[in-house]
Design an enzyme around this catalytic site. Structure first.
Site, PDB file in Angstrom:
ATOM      1  N   ASP A  95      40.924  34.693  42.204  1.00  0.00           N
ATOM      2  CA  ASP A  95      41.766  34.563  41.030  1.00  0.00           C
ATOM      3  C   ASP A  95      42.864  35.608  41.112  1.00  0.00           C
ATOM      4  O   ASP A  95      42.585  36.791  41.278  1.00  0.00           O
ATOM      5  CB  ASP A  95      40.906  34.772  39.775  1.00  0.00           C
ATOM      6  CG  ASP A  95      41.725  34.658  38.508  1.00  0.00           C
ATOM      7  OD1 ASP A  95      42.772  33.973  38.533  1.00  0.00           O
ATOM      8  OD2 ASP A  95      41.326  35.250  37.493  1.00  0.00           O
ATOM      9  N   ASP A 111      46.072  36.938  38.912  1.00  0.00           N
ATOM     10  CA  ASP A 111      46.609  36.821  37.565  1.00  0.00           C
ATOM     11  C   ASP A 111      47.762  37.799  37.417  1.00  0.00           C
ATOM     12  O   ASP A 111      47.596  38.986  37.675  1.00  0.00           O
ATOM     13  CB  ASP A 111      45.485  37.170  36.584  1.00  0.00           C
ATOM     14  CG  ASP A 111      45.828  36.719  35.189  1.00  0.00           C
ATOM     15  OD1 ASP A 111      47.028  36.705  34.843  1.00  0.00           O
ATOM     16  OD2 ASP A 111      44.900  36.386  34.440  1.00  0.00           O
ATOM     17  N   ASP A 122      41.289  39.369  41.444  1.00  0.00           N
ATOM     18  CA  ASP A 122      40.329  39.822  40.442  1.00  0.00           C
ATOM     19  C   ASP A 122      38.978  39.948  41.151  1.00  0.00           C
ATOM     20  O   ASP A 122      38.364  38.946  41.526  1.00  0.00           O
ATOM     21  CB  ASP A 122      40.261  38.801  39.303  1.00  0.00           C
ATOM     22  CG  ASP A 122      39.338  39.261  38.184  1.00  0.00           C
ATOM     23  OD1 ASP A 122      38.363  39.976  38.484  1.00  0.00           O
ATOM     24  OD2 ASP A 122      39.588  38.906  37.028  1.00  0.00           O
TER      25      ASP A 122
END
Ligand code: SF4
Ligand SMILES: [Zn+2]
Ligand SMILES: [Zn+2]
Lengths: 413, 367
Positions: A99, A101, A315
């Site tokens: 992930d 972000d 992440d």
């Protein structure tokens, strides 16, 4: 509540319902659907409903049409009993997920486009405020995503892909836009499925450069000057981290980006002290670094900066969590009304979320009260800054602003 | 002293198919070992096991019997004996000793023989994803990423960390000695599996072998059951799940990470267990070394080195090390295992009192 007013929630829900009724076939179905757990956030509550199970694509789609979720997810994991409580699911394996972000990327623009808002008075506050000065309501955070944010996230995706393909040799890689501020990358090579938490953590550490020891890269920066090992310096032609460090050092020195990465005042001072040497380096080095000419304190900073520069900002919790749920591909994201679109690797470069992930009809207009927006471009149209005014906007733009708590459909007359 | 090259492969590596074939081809059954002519094999098998108990990893890998077949046959027989003794400590200790000898023998082979043998064992025998190739020195082999991670991620030495390795297109570069180290763990598992199979298969032993088992049992070290005293002081019912899990691994002889050891020892110390008793948990381990264990526990207790007594690591630290159980779901938001312990302890003590007050009441009442 997720929206500023009840009316806003009802409005967006109706738009989502219409979308799913017409377009449910565009929704992506993950591999082995009958071994996945599904979960969703309804419009009505802030609680995720988990442990759902659909044995066929049709059942999943019927569910989306009927329930109309604000957000919908599926497990990266495969289970024997996907709908059982966690202890009884029987984990069979999991895709390897990443992930990225924009939220974690500390982009400088955030200070300019993020703010807080009072849900009662619709007054705008700086990010440091907690409560409304007028009515004492708890303020809501508003997070905008600008082009810079999107590009920064993409940059990290490219770095990640380089690790996954060039170093780790994964073959089956799927990328999707998260529908809001970032990207998801999923590796589905069969042999990685059985990797446990510990092994996944090793992959995470590789990609983030965590636990790296510079002496293994030929960069002995801990010891005293005279003890420095001067053979085996990393070369740009070396494999893996060695070349990353070498290339990044060249880039940082020649491209002059060093000052941007270095934040500690003590380190800034050292950079200043050696600024003449650095200038000289940037003229002399093209591809080959003259390692021996770098003083140890400077080398230490260069090593650290190169590490920061070349690691991918993923992440770390998401990847090591073998029970994690991830957003279902090609569904609407309730934080934007954009689609969490699955992207071809080749399309990534030109992918523009405010163009390619727009799924709602542009030709319908809605009157909304906009609290505050920066200028932005959406689906090829330039929008000016708005400040507490009632405007008629295309449906997807209205949904975007309402979902981000920057606008409301209430009080428009 | 024998050297590597003068001893046949099947003698040095008795787990390999060709050694097993040779043994099987003679068609012995366990009953045959009552025959006095086979006594040398029985004696050698007993010696193998007792040597494992006495010397462990320090056993000289070249002190073997003169007769090749005796040496070959004594291995499967020793496995049967260990199985029948039925002691967990011995199982691990025997496996550890055998594989550490194999490791030393492999290291002692001539380069080309070593490469051949490593490929034979890793690729053919264990079906590991291993290739030999032209690599920049000192590397000689590559291992597929997934196999590498499965074997190496439990090591604590930073040299094993993936981030400190050269990884190219999913292949991790390793040196001979490193690959041998990884194979060693596979082998250990393999030997233990053999023992466990023998436990299930072998029901009755002939007289001679019964006697052999008795001799081995007499040679087992006397281990005081200090577990009891630990249980008296630190109530395991009140331990958090992460600690219980590590403890279960420790007593079953499984290896745990350095961090896990640290976490366990500091937790026990903080619940009032003595250094003696903690060292004794470690003494049940097959790779036990009293001196090191004592040194480490004393260090954690703050008697050595910095002299600060270590506090138990926090849940978030434990979580980053992948040792938290179900993300703390069972622990009600505690930040440190000690908090969990103190809370539960209160309940446990209270339920003890309840039991005292209502002696007639059954156990369910308190849980
Ligand atoms: S929450 Fe804390 S005490 Fe509970 S299992 Fe995790 S680490 Fe242990
Ligand atoms: Zn207010
Ligand atoms: Zn931005």
């Amino acid at each position: 509540m997720v929206f500023l007013t009840q009316k806003d929630a009802k409005f967006v829900e109706a738009v989502f319902r219409e979308y799913y009724n017409k377009n449910v076939d565009k929704v992506y179905t993950p591999e082995k659907i009958d071994e996945r757990e599904f979960g969703y956030f309804p419009f009505s509550e802030k609680i995720m409903v988990r442990h759902l199970y659909f044995d066929t694509e049709e059942k999943l789609k019927d569910f989306l049409k009927k329930v109309v979720p604000l957000h919908v997810y599926h497990s990266a994991a495969f289970y024997r009993y996907p709908s059982a409580p966690m202890e009884e699911k029987e984990w069979l394996g999991a895709d390897l997920i990443f992930d990225i972000d924009a939220d974690h990327l500390r982009t400088r623009c955030r200070r300019e486009h993020d703010f807080k808002i009072c849900p009662e008075c619709l007054d705008v506050y700086g990010r440091e405020y907690e409560r409304c000065i007028k009515c004492n309501s708890q303020l809501i955070e508003v997070e905008w995503v600008c082009e810079l944010c999107h590009e920064a996230a993409k940059e990290e995706v490219y770095k990640l892909l380089d690790f996954l393909e060039t170093d780790l040799g994964f073959q089956k890689i799927k990328i999707s836009f998260s529908g809001n501020r970032g990207y998801h990358v999923v590796v589905t090579d069969e042999n990685i499925r059985e990797l446990g938490q510990l092994e996944r953590k090793e992959i995470v550490d590789y990609i983030t450069g965590t636990g790296i020891l510079f002496e293994y890269l030929g960069l002995n920066i801990e010891s005293k000057k005279k003890m420095r090992i001067t053979r085996n310096w990393p070369e740009v032609t070396d494999p893996g981290w060695r070349s990353r460090i070498a290339k990044s050092i060249v880039k940082l020195v020649i491209g002059g980006e060093l000052e941007e990465i270095i934040e500690l005042p003590g380190e800034k001072k050292i950079i200043e002290k050696y600024s003449d040497i650095l200038r000289e380096f940037s003229e002399k080095w093209s591809e080959e670094i003259v390692w021996d000419s770098i003083p140890t304190p400077l080398l230490k900073i260069l090593g650290k900066a190169a590490l920061e520069y070349s690691s991918a900002k993923i992440d770390v919790v998401v990847t090591s969590d073998i029970h994690r749920l991830i957003r279902l591909g090609n569904t609407l994201n309730g934080k934007s009304g954009l689609i969490a679109k699955i992207i071809d690797i080749d399309e990534l470069e030109i992918f523009d979320p405010f163009y390619d992930a727009v799924a709602l009809p542009m030709d319908r207009e809605v009157k909304i009260r906009v609290v505050k927006t920066p200028r932005f471009k959406f689906s090829g149209i330039e929008f000016p800054e708005y400040r507490n005014e009632v405007v008629k906007l295309p449906l997807p733009v209205a949904v975007l602003l309402i979902s981000k708590n920057m606008a409301t459909i209430s009080n428009v007359s | 002293m024998a050297t590597a090259s003068s001893i046949p492969v099947k003698v040095k590596y008795p787990f390999l198919p060709e050694a097993r074939e040779e043994y099987r081809s003679r068609g012995f059954t366990l009953k045959d070992f009552d025959d006095p002519s086979l006594k040398p094999i029985v004696d050698r098998a007993v010696e193998r096991v007792i040597n494992a108990i006495k010397f462990g990893e320090n056993l000289d890998p070249w002190k073997i019997s003169e007769d090749d077949f005796t040496e070959i046959a004594s291995f499967p027989l020793a496995v049967v004996l260990v199985a029948k003794v039925g002691d967990n400590f011995l199982k691990k200790r025997f496996a550890l000793t055998e594989v550490s000898m194999i490791q030393k023998r492999l290291m002692n082979e001539r380069e080309e023989d070593r490469v051949k043998l490593i490929l034979e064992i890793a690729k053919n025998f264990f079906k590991m994803d291993v290739e030999y190739g032209e690599l920049p020195p000192p590397y000689t082999f590559t291992i597929g990423l997934v196999d590498y991670l499965k074997l190496a991620s439990k090591f604590n030495d930073p040299a094993w960390k993936l981030v400190n390795r050269i990884v190219v297109k999913g292949r991790v570069y390793v040196e001979d000695r490193e690959l041998i180290r990884l194979i060693r763990d596979k082998l250990e598992e393999h030997v233990i599996k053999n023992i466990e199979e023998a436990e299930k298969e072998v029901t009755v032993l002939p007289k001679t072998l019964e006697e052999a088992v008795r001799i081995i049992k007499n040679n087992l070290p006397e281990r005081k059951i200090e577990e009891e005293s630990i249980q008296m002081v630190s109530r395991p019912e009140a331990w958090p799940p992460c600690i219980k899990t590590i403890y279960a691994k420790l007593v079953s002889g499984e290896s745990v990470s350095h961090f896990a050891n640290f976490m366990m020892a500091s937790f026990l110390l903080n619940t009032g267990v003595s250094i003696e008793d903690i060292v004794s948990i470690y003494s049940q381990r097959s790779d036990f070394n009293v001196r090191i264990a004592r040194y480490q526990v004393e260090h954690i207790a703050g008697m050595r080195g910095s002299r600060t007594k270590y506090i138990t690591p926090s849940c978030s630290k434990i979580r980053t090390n992948g040792l938290c159980i179900e993300n703390g779901r069972l622990c009600g938001n505690v930040k440190n295992p000690m908090t969990y312990y103190k809370r539960r302890l209160r309940e446990v003590i209270k339920s003890d009192k309840d039991k005292d007050e209502f002696p007639g009441k059954r156990r369910e009442a308190s849980s």
